[in-house]
Scaffold this motif. Structure first.
Motif, PDB file in Angstrom:
ATOM      1  N   VAL A 162       0.824  -1.213   0.000  1.00 21.70           N
ATOM      2  CA  VAL A 162       0.000   0.000   0.000  1.00 21.70           C
ATOM      3  C   VAL A 162       0.863   1.271   0.000  1.00 21.70           C
ATOM      4  N   PRO A 163       1.855   1.392   0.897  1.00 22.45           N
ATOM      5  CA  PRO A 163       2.715   2.590   0.844  1.00 22.45           C
ATOM      6  C   PRO A 163       3.482   2.723  -0.471  1.00 22.45           C
ATOM      7  N   MET A 164       3.935   1.587  -1.038  1.00 20.24           N
ATOM      8  CA  MET A 164       4.671   1.655  -2.295  1.00 20.24           C
ATOM      9  C   MET A 164       3.763   2.137  -3.428  1.00 20.24           C
ATOM     10  N   ALA A 165       2.522   1.669  -3.439  1.00 19.81           N
ATOM     11  CA  ALA A 165       1.569   2.124  -4.458  1.00 19.81           C
ATOM     12  C   ALA A 165       1.318   3.625  -4.335  1.00 19.81           C
ATOM     13  N   ILE A 166       1.212   4.113  -3.110  1.00 22.02           N
ATOM     14  CA  ILE A 166       1.033   5.554  -2.884  1.00 22.02           C
ATOM     15  C   ILE A 166       2.244   6.329  -3.388  1.00 22.02           C
ATOM     16  N   ALA A 167       3.444   5.798  -3.121  1.00 22.79           N
ATOM     17  CA  ALA A 167       4.674   6.464  -3.565  1.00 22.79           C
ATOM     18  C   ALA A 167       4.727   6.562  -5.086  1.00 22.79           C
ATOM     19  N   PHE A 168       4.405   5.465  -5.777  1.00 29.32           N
ATOM     20  CA  PHE A 168       4.412   5.483  -7.237  1.00 29.32           C
ATOM     21  C   PHE A 168       3.366   6.453  -7.785  1.00 29.32           C
ATOM     22  N   ALA A 169       2.189   6.491  -7.149  1.00 30.98           N
ATOM     23  CA  ALA A 169       1.100   7.329  -7.630  1.00 30.98           C
ATOM     24  C   ALA A 169       1.405   8.815  -7.467  1.00 30.98           C
ATOM     25  N   THR A 170       2.179   9.157  -6.437  1.00 32.37           N
ATOM     26  CA  THR A 170       2.468  10.568  -6.158  1.00 32.37           C
ATOM     27  C   THR A 170       3.815  11.025  -6.710  1.00 32.37           C
ATOM     28  N   LEU A 171       4.563  10.131  -7.350  1.00 31.05           N
ATOM     29  CA  LEU A 171       5.924  10.457  -7.780  1.00 31.05           C
ATOM     30  C   LEU A 171       5.959  11.610  -8.769  1.00 31.05           C
TER      31      LEU A 171
END
Length: 430
Positions: free
Chosen positions: A363-372
């Motif tokens: 979940v945190p990794m998906a958020i990181a990719f989405a906000t990059l």
């Protein structure tokens, strides 16, 4: 606890050799190739490591988990090798797809595509998780350190040869590929000398037949391992796709120097996991003590990055890489967070909650990719580093919440369906 410290000492010794030699080949690569050329190099290496990270199963954990009983690691090793073969096939197909479409989303010249595909395939053939598991199962960390040491040595020698005779992206990629092959060969040779490897036991059916939860554990650890290993490399690829090869090169340097603590976290995790599998009711106390020590080490390392990081960057990579200093510091903080969380993640996995650990990562990794994209538009490389820091922090918080929700977390006896007990050994039948 004494054995954990000893095992960590062996692993950290290997990391120490790697750290020193990595400064040599990083300096040679950055100063020879420049910001743009090093960016192309970073993209190729990241693509190869992404493929292996996604395709590779964490087979060392399976060998430790299911090979600890009186029957020995024969079937567990056969299962692990079968998974390695599956990784090779699926990884090659994935590499072909990614490389064929690379020019559509990556700043990678067409004349480097075949080199990229070749590096991906070599990396897949150089998988060494299974022999690593055999050595850790018997707590032979000294031999594992000897095998590990071959990689930075060959890589440094290769970088020196490339500097003098082939000062191009191709020359340095060949050096990296050679180091992958040598370290994999060293691991398999050393493991085969200490434990007989029976090729007739290679099977995808025996272990799942004996352990009904096997595939759930395999997939959970694979997903978690893919996130941890490939996630970092995917971030480099996305940074390059958004900002170009210079951004990819800069982020690679900042990541390699700033996130050296992540490698330390992985080292701690690898040393702690076999102990937690056998520790049973003492697992929580062991994980807590290691996390406390890691917190102190992380704070000291971040302080060193703040005080000396800029000078180290210029000394190693050159003046043009000075601009990545704050990204490096942010990534160092992220590495310190990972350092604290390493034992917590191992505790969850050893207690059969690999799925929970995966969700805490995913979940945190998906958020990181989405906000990059937005983060880079706001702060460039610092924005990308903040995404990595945020993902690490959220993951560790998730680990801690999961453990607090089950304060009795440990290696459960037979009445627990997740980790049945072997009646012959009174150990988890893993």
């Amino acid at each position: 606890m004494q054995r954990i410290v000893k095992n960590m000492g062996w692993l950290l010794g290997g990391r120490g050799i790697n750290a020193v030699l990595s400064l040599v080949y990083l300096a040679l690569a950055t100063r020879t190739l420049g910001l743009d050329g090093f960016g192309h190099f970073a993209i190729i290496v990241a693509l190869g490591q992404t493929v292996t990270g996604i395709a590779n199963f964490q087979t060392w954990q399976f060998v430790v988990r299911w090979g600890a009983g009186e029957e020995g690691p024969r079937d567990a090793t056969g299962f692990a090798i079968a998974l390695d073969i599956l990784s090779l096939v699926t990884g090659t197909l994935l590499a072909a797809i990614l490389v064929a479409t690379a020019t559509l989303w990556l700043p990678l010249p067409e004349d480097l595509l075949w080199l990229t595909f070749g590096y991906c395939v070599v990396s897949l053939f150089a998988l060494r998780s299974t022999p690593t598991g055999l050595l850790r199962l018997r707590f032979q960390y000294g031999r594992a350190t000897a095998a590990d040491a071959t990689q930075p040595i060959v890589r440094a020698i290769g970088a020196i040869l490339a500097f003098f005779f082939m000062p191009t992206v191709t020359g340095f990629i060949l050096a990296w590929a050679a180091s992958e092959v040598v370290v994999a060969a060293a691991y398999w040779i050393i493991a085969a000398r200490s434990e007989k490897i029976d090729t007739s036991a290679i099977s995808l059916r025996k272990i799942p037949a004996a352990h009904p939860d096997a595939w759930r554990f395999v997939l959970s650890t694979n997903f978690s391992g893919s996130l941890l290993i490939a996630g970092k490399q995917v971030m480099i690829l996305l940074v390059g796709a958004i900002g170009g090869e210079a951004f990819a090169g800069g982020f690679r340097v900042a990541s390699q120097l700033g996130q050296a603590l992540v490698q330390l976290a992985q080292t701690i995790s690898k040393a702690v996991y076999p102990e937690l599998v056998h520790a049973k009711e003492d697992a929580v106390a062991i994980a807590r003590r290691i996390a406390n020590v890691a917190l102190i080490g992380g704070v000291l390392a971040v302080g060193a990055a703040l005080l000396f990081g800029r000078d180290v960057l210029v000394l190693i990579a050159g003046e043009e890489f000075r601009v990545v200093y704050w990204a490096m510091v942010i990534l160092a903080i992220g590495g310190a967070v990972e350092l604290v969380g390493a034992s917590l993640e191992s505790l969850l996995v050893s207690a059969g909650r690999a799925g929970t650990a995966f969700l805490c990562r995913a979940v945190p990794m998906a958020i990181a990719f989405a906000t990059l994209d937005a983060a880079m538009g706001w702060q460039g490389l610092k924005g990308a580093a903040l995404c990595v820091l945020g993902a690490s922090a959220l993951a560790v918080v998730g680990f801690w919440i999961a453990i607090l929700s089950r304060l009795d977390i440990t290696i459960k006896p037979q009445h627990n369906a997740e980790i049945p007990q072997d009646p012959a050994t009174h150990r988890p039948a893993e």
